[in-house]
Every structure is written in C-alpha cells, then in structure tokens.
Design a protein around this motif. Structure first.
Motif, PDB file in Angstrom:
ATOM      1  N   ILE A  31       0.868  -1.179   0.000  1.00 13.70           N
ATOM      2  CA  ILE A  31       0.000   0.000   0.000  1.00 13.70           C
ATOM      3  C   ILE A  31       0.906   1.230   0.000  1.00 13.70           C
ATOM      4  CG2 ILE A  31      -1.779   1.315   1.234  1.00 13.70           C
ATOM      5  CD1 ILE A  31      -2.772  -1.406   0.251  1.00 13.70           C
ATOM      6  N   THR A  32       0.650   2.146  -0.902  1.00 19.53           N
ATOM      7  CA  THR A  32       1.444   3.371  -1.010  1.00 19.53           C
ATOM      8  C   THR A  32       0.833   4.449  -0.133  1.00 19.53           C
ATOM      9  OG1 THR A  32       2.102   2.845  -3.271  1.00 19.53           O
ATOM     10  CG2 THR A  32       2.240   5.157  -2.604  1.00 19.53           C
ATOM     11  N   LYS A  33       1.632   4.968   0.784  1.00 12.78           N
ATOM     12  CA  LYS A  33       1.204   6.099   1.617  1.00 12.78           C
ATOM     13  C   LYS A  33       1.943   7.334   1.107  1.00 12.78           C
ATOM     14  CE  LYS A  33       1.536   7.930   6.292  1.00 12.78           C
ATOM     15  NZ  LYS A  33       2.117   7.664   7.622  1.00 12.78           N
ATOM     16  N   ALA A  34       1.177   8.237   0.506  1.00 12.39           N
ATOM     17  CA  ALA A  34       1.748   9.461  -0.050  1.00 12.39           C
ATOM     18  C   ALA A  34       1.349  10.647   0.821  1.00 12.39           C
ATOM     19  CB  ALA A  34       1.251   9.680  -1.477  1.00 12.39           C
ATOM     20  N   THR A  35       2.336  11.457   1.181  1.00 13.79           N
ATOM     21  CA  THR A  35       2.085  12.676   1.929  1.00 13.79           C
ATOM     22  C   THR A  35       2.329  13.847   0.993  1.00 13.79           C
ATOM     23  OG1 THR A  35       2.789  11.634   3.995  1.00 13.79           O
ATOM     24  CG2 THR A  35       2.713  14.047   3.958  1.00 13.79           C
ATOM     25  N   LEU A  36       1.277  14.604   0.755  1.00 11.75           N
ATOM     26  CA  LEU A  36       1.336  15.747  -0.148  1.00 11.75           C
ATOM     27  C   LEU A  36       1.311  17.030   0.662  1.00 11.75           C
ATOM     28  CD1 LEU A  36      -1.440  14.563  -2.613  1.00 11.75           C
ATOM     29  CD2 LEU A  36       1.023  14.189  -2.815  1.00 11.75           C
ATOM     30  N   PHE A  37       2.259  17.914   0.391  1.00 13.66           N
ATOM     31  CA  PHE A  37       2.208  19.244   0.992  1.00 13.66           C
ATOM     32  C   PHE A  37       1.329  20.096   0.090  1.00 13.66           C
ATOM     33  CE2 PHE A  37       3.781  23.660   1.311  1.00 13.66           C
ATOM     34  CZ  PHE A  37       3.411  23.886   2.621  1.00 13.66           C
ATOM     35  N   ILE A  38       0.240  20.601   0.658  1.00 15.43           N
ATOM     36  CA  ILE A  38      -0.741  21.350  -0.131  1.00 15.43           C
ATOM     37  C   ILE A  38      -0.886  22.757   0.428  1.00 15.43           C
ATOM     38  CG2 ILE A  38      -3.187  21.496  -0.740  1.00 15.43           C
ATOM     39  CD1 ILE A  38      -3.255  18.562  -1.107  1.00 15.43           C
ATOM     40  N   GLN A  39      -0.902  23.710  -0.481  1.00 20.73           N
ATOM     41  CA  GLN A  39      -1.193  25.104  -0.141  1.00 20.73           C
ATOM     42  C   GLN A  39      -2.421  25.521  -0.937  1.00 20.73           C
ATOM     43  OE1 GLN A  39       2.355  27.807  -0.105  1.00 20.73           O
ATOM     44  NE2 GLN A  39       3.219  26.103  -1.255  1.00 20.73           N
ATOM     45  N   LEU A  40      -3.407  26.081  -0.265  1.00 18.35           N
ATOM     46  CA  LEU A  40      -4.556  26.638  -0.964  1.00 18.35           C
ATOM     47  C   LEU A  40      -4.291  28.124  -1.143  1.00 18.35           C
ATOM     48  CD1 LEU A  40      -7.378  25.863  -2.138  1.00 18.35           C
ATOM     49  CD2 LEU A  40      -8.314  26.971  -0.107  1.00 18.35           C
ATOM     50  N   GLU A  41      -3.979  28.500  -2.373  1.00 22.76           N
ATOM     51  CA  GLU A  41      -3.671  29.888  -2.689  1.00 22.76           C
ATOM     52  C   GLU A  41      -4.957  30.653  -2.986  1.00 22.76           C
ATOM     53  OE1 GLU A  41       0.647  29.028  -4.776  1.00 22.76           O
ATOM     54  OE2 GLU A  41      -1.075  29.425  -6.065  1.00 22.76           O
ATOM     55  N   ILE A  42      -4.952  31.928  -2.624  1.00 21.79           N
ATOM     56  CA  ILE A  42      -6.060  32.832  -2.921  1.00 21.79           C
ATOM     57  C   ILE A  42      -5.545  33.842  -3.938  1.00 21.79           C
ATOM     58  CG2 ILE A  42      -7.761  34.457  -1.992  1.00 21.79           C
ATOM     59  CD1 ILE A  42      -7.103  33.231   0.812  1.00 21.79           C
ATOM     60  N   LYS A  43      -6.256  33.952  -5.048  1.00 22.76           N
ATOM     61  CA  LYS A  43      -5.813  34.857  -6.119  1.00 22.76           C
ATOM     62  C   LYS A  43      -5.608  36.279  -5.580  1.00 22.76           C
ATOM     63  CE  LYS A  43      -6.691  35.162 -10.981  1.00 22.76           C
ATOM     64  NZ  LYS A  43      -7.650  34.853 -12.040  1.00 22.76           N
ATOM     65  N   ASP A  44      -4.460  36.848  -5.933  1.00 22.74           N
ATOM     66  CA  ASP A  44      -4.090  38.222  -5.571  1.00 22.74           C
ATOM     67  C   ASP A  44      -3.861  38.432  -4.072  1.00 22.74           C
ATOM     68  OD1 ASP A  44      -4.257  38.987  -8.282  1.00 22.74           O
ATOM     69  OD2 ASP A  44      -6.412  39.338  -8.079  1.00 22.74           O
ATOM     70  N   GLN A  45      -3.632  37.339  -3.329  1.00 23.13           N
ATOM     71  CA  GLN A  45      -3.330  37.447  -1.901  1.00 23.13           C
ATOM     72  C   GLN A  45      -1.969  36.805  -1.621  1.00 23.13           C
ATOM     73  OE1 GLN A  45      -5.217  39.046   0.468  1.00 23.13           O
ATOM     74  NE2 GLN A  45      -6.446  39.676  -1.286  1.00 23.13           N
TER      75      GLN A  45
END
Length: 152
Positions: free
Chosen positions: A122-136
């Motif tokens: 079983i592959t355990k993937a850890t993703l670093f995610i950023q939710l960007e806000i346009k023009d911020q």
C-alpha cells in the motif's frame, strides 16, 4: 497534469512540486450549500447583510472545512493516479489556516510530494498542499494531506 501509474513513478516525484490546479471561484451559493450539508449556518458565512455591517471582512467568508473539502477536486486536476484498486483519504497533518477566503475569491491548490512509503504493497503518499487565494500573498491554508493507494 502528472500521470502516475505505479509506486516507482510516484516516488520519482519525491521532494518536487507536482503541479497547480485551476482556479475555482467560491460563490455564496456554494457556501450556502456547504452550510446546509454541514448544519453550520453561522452568520459570518451565510448572512451577507450582517457580515457587511459586523464582520471584520465586510463580506461573508467560506467555511474553513469547505476549503479543505475541495482538496480531492483540486488533486484530480494536478495528478491522474492510474492502475488503482483503491484510493483512500488517510489524514491531514500540520494543518494551518492562514487567512479567510472571502466570498467570490478564486482559490487553487499547489501540491508537492513530501514523502512516500510502501506499506506492504500500500502506497502512503504525503502531499504538501497550499490553498492559494488569487491576488493574496498568504495562503488560505497549508498542510500535509495523506492518501493511501493500492496499485494493481
């Protein structure tokens, strides 16, 4: 879009940015539907007139959990993980909300592969995610999102 067909292909992206999703506009209708689905009708999300007068943002804002719930939608725009028996949302770690998402803002996810482990097939993937806000300058949130993949 990155196409991933195996553990080895996934692992080749370790430490790299996988991509950025398209922009998505957060509308009042979407916020209201989320409020209905989660029974969270706090005025700061759903009452535009009151928010205009009393909120420090002067408008309604998206629920933090609404923005989090968009991760699978955005992830599918960044990567096409194929040859799977199953995919499971496994968790979120180190989550931090950076700033509110105002109604009618556009957001997108930037995703990097932070770690990947083979757990007996079983592959355990850890993703670093950023939710960007346009023009911020600051993201709405950052965090490590964990998925489990069972490749065929």
């Amino acid at each position: 879009m990155v196409v991933i067909k195996s553990y080895a292909e996934f692992e080749s992206h370790l430490g790299k940015e996988l991509g950025v999703s398209d922009w998505h506009k957060i509308t009042q209708e979407q916020i209201n539907q989320f409020a209905d689905a989660t029974l969270d009708h706090q005025w700061i999300h759903t009452d535009a007139e009151r928010a205009k007068k009393e909120s420090p943002f002067k408008t309604t804002i998206a629920h933090g959990y609404l923005t989090l719930s968009l991760i699978p939608y955005f992830w599918k725009q960044v990567a096409d993980v194929q040859n799977l028996k199953m995919e499971v949302n496994y968790g979120i770690e180190q989550l931090k909300f950076g700033q509110a998402v105002l109604v009618n803002s556009e957001v997108r996810c930037r995703v990097a592969l932070k770690s990947i482990i083979n757990l007996r097939g079983i592959t355990k993937a850890t993703l670093f995610i950023q939710l960007e806000i346009k023009d911020q300058p600051k993201p709405a949130f950052t965090g490590d999102v964990l998925f489990l993949y069972h490749f065929i």
